[in-house]
Design a protein around this motif. Structure first.
Motif, short mmCIF file in Angstrom:
data_model
loop_
_atom_site.label_atom_id
_atom_site.label_comp_id
_atom_site.label_asym_id
_atom_site.label_seq_id
_atom_site.Cartn_x
_atom_site.Cartn_y
_atom_site.Cartn_z
N ALA A 267 -0.08 -15.92 -2.47
CA ALA A 267 -0.06 -15.09 -1.26
C ALA A 267 -1.48 -14.80 -0.77
O ALA A 267 -1.77 -14.91 0.43
CB ALA A 267 0.67 -13.78 -1.55
N LEU A 359 -2.53 -9.19 4.96
CA LEU A 359 -1.36 -8.86 4.15
C LEU A 359 -0.57 -7.70 4.76
O LEU A 359 0.66 -7.71 4.78
CB LEU A 359 -1.78 -8.52 2.72
N ARG A 364 3.22 -7.79 3.58
CA ARG A 364 3.19 -8.13 2.16
C ARG A 364 2.44 -7.03 1.41
O ARG A 364 1.27 -7.15 1.07
CB ARG A 364 2.54 -9.49 1.96
N LEU A 367 2.85 -7.05 -4.04
CA LEU A 367 2.86 -8.41 -4.56
C LEU A 367 2.87 -8.41 -6.09
O LEU A 367 2.63 -7.40 -6.73
CB LEU A 367 1.63 -9.18 -4.06
#
Length: 386
Positions: A267, A359, A364, A367
């Motif tokens: 990511a 992010l 996101r 994580l």
């Protein structure tokens, strides 16, 4: 070990001369959209083998799919496929071309009223997709036998994934011989990519998934053994064959069954690629060692197991865990992939801020295994990777 269901419908044709299997896999009346990247498949003879195996079929070509396949490029390919009424997509190349082929296969049949960008991120349901076949020329991502793809959109600095069983390749051809002409940078990248794919599913927390642990450890040991051999002697067929198979199995679907998985390195790496244009594997090689140091306490038990079983280390537990991180870093350097952002001319402080902002923009916010990494944690990892 958690509950799981496993399903992988891709037929694999592995070994020398297997491109000829295209003639059996694709119906004689098929209208095929052949998609590939640059000119390498013409120089190494793959193009001629593919066209020979497709003799008698209608073939529409689309070249120019980039590393980190660009959304706008894939849209043009999908439009061509729709105009030419193709009923198969054949992707010939590495993971980027195959990822692009998955998007194209879905986009060709998508309702024209739906924005194709919604395919990415799984924001619209897919009802159909064209059947997809693959000829792999660069072992790295395992995309040739899974149902995930990553698409880049440079205009908005997005690099996002989607998953759907409809884009599982129906078949894939893996001939190690076609990789002989690959430059060292691509081979090194492929080794890192396969290595980190395995680690993301394995180097987390103990879950008593003993078979899967040993599958992962076997893949990692194989990459450690054959990676340097492949770089030192491009003609060493057995090393290349084992590397190609290891890369496939890293993301075939078996390693992660019943495991708590991470994927934070990926990511963060995707954001770095979108922001700075780094190779995917370059971001992974820089971020993984920093992430392992940052999350040492969470991963300590598995790091000890990893150090003992994969690197054959002995001594005190913390010594083994720390040396395992160092051995991983050294291995990436040995195969020619730098393990710090400074080597790529990137300021780590600026990158940390930019990654955290990306992010947040992409939602996101949690994580890693158990969702323990917030954007601020990811920023700290990027700084450590400087």
């Amino acid at each position: 070990m958690d509950n799981f269901t496993f399903h992988n419908p891709t037929r694999l044709h592995f070994g020398r001369g297997q491109i000829a299997q295209l003639g059996r896999e694709l119906p004689p009346q098929a209208r095929v959209l052949l998609v590939y990247g640059g000119g390498s498949i013409r120089r190494n003879g793959v193009y001629d083998q593919v066209r020979g195996a497709l003799e008698g079929r209608t073939v529409v070509e689309f070249a120019g799919i980039e590393p980190n396949p660009e959304y706008e490029t894939l849209l043009r390919a999908a439009l061509l496929g729709r105009q030419e009424r193709v009923d198969w997509v054949l992707a010939v190349g590495g993971g980027s071309v195959i990822d692009g082929g998955k998007f194209i296969a879905a986009a060709v049949t998508l309702d024209p009223a739906i924005d194709p960008w919604l395919i990415v991120g799984n924001r619209t349901p897919l009802k159909t997709a064209l059947p997809l076949g693959c000829v792999l020329t660069l072992p790295a991502t395992g995309s040739e036998s899974n149902f995930a793809a990553v698409v880049n959109r440079r205009q908005t600095q997005d690099k996002l994934s989607f998953k759907n069983p409809l884009v599982f390749p129906r078949f894939s051809v893996l001939d190690p011989q076609v990789t002989v002409s690959l430059p060292p940078r691509q081979i090194g990248n492929g080794i890192v990519d396969a290595f980190v794919h395995t680690v993301e599913q394995y180097l987390t927390v103990p879950t008593e998934a003993r078979v899967q642990d040993r599958l992962a450890e076997g893949i990692l040991q194989t990459l450690i053994e054959v990676g340097p051999q492949t770089l030192a002697d491009p003609a060493q067929h057995e090393a290349r064959a084992n590397m190609m198979w290891a890369a496939n199995q890293a993301l075939f679907g078996l390693v992660g069954l019943g495991q708590v998985q991470d994927w934070a390195t990926h990511a963060i790496g995707h954001e770095l690629t979108a922001l700075y244009g780094l190779d995917h594997a370059q971001t992974l090689a820089a971020i993984l060692p920093a992430l392992l140091r940052y999350r040492y306490d969470d991963k300590r038990a598995k790091l000890i197991q990893y150090g003992r079983r994969v690197w054959q280390l002995s001594g005190g537990e913390d010594e083994i865990a720390q040396r395992a991180i160092a051995a991983t870093t050294d291995f990436f350097g040995q195969i020619g992939v730098a393990t710090n952002l400074g080597a790529y001319g990137i300021d780590a402080d600026a990158a940390a801020q930019a990654v955290a902002a990306q992010l947040i923009r992409h939602g996101r916010l949690r994580l890693g295994e158990y969702g323990r990494l917030a954007p601020d944690d990811c920023a700290a990892i990027v700084r450590m990777a400087g």
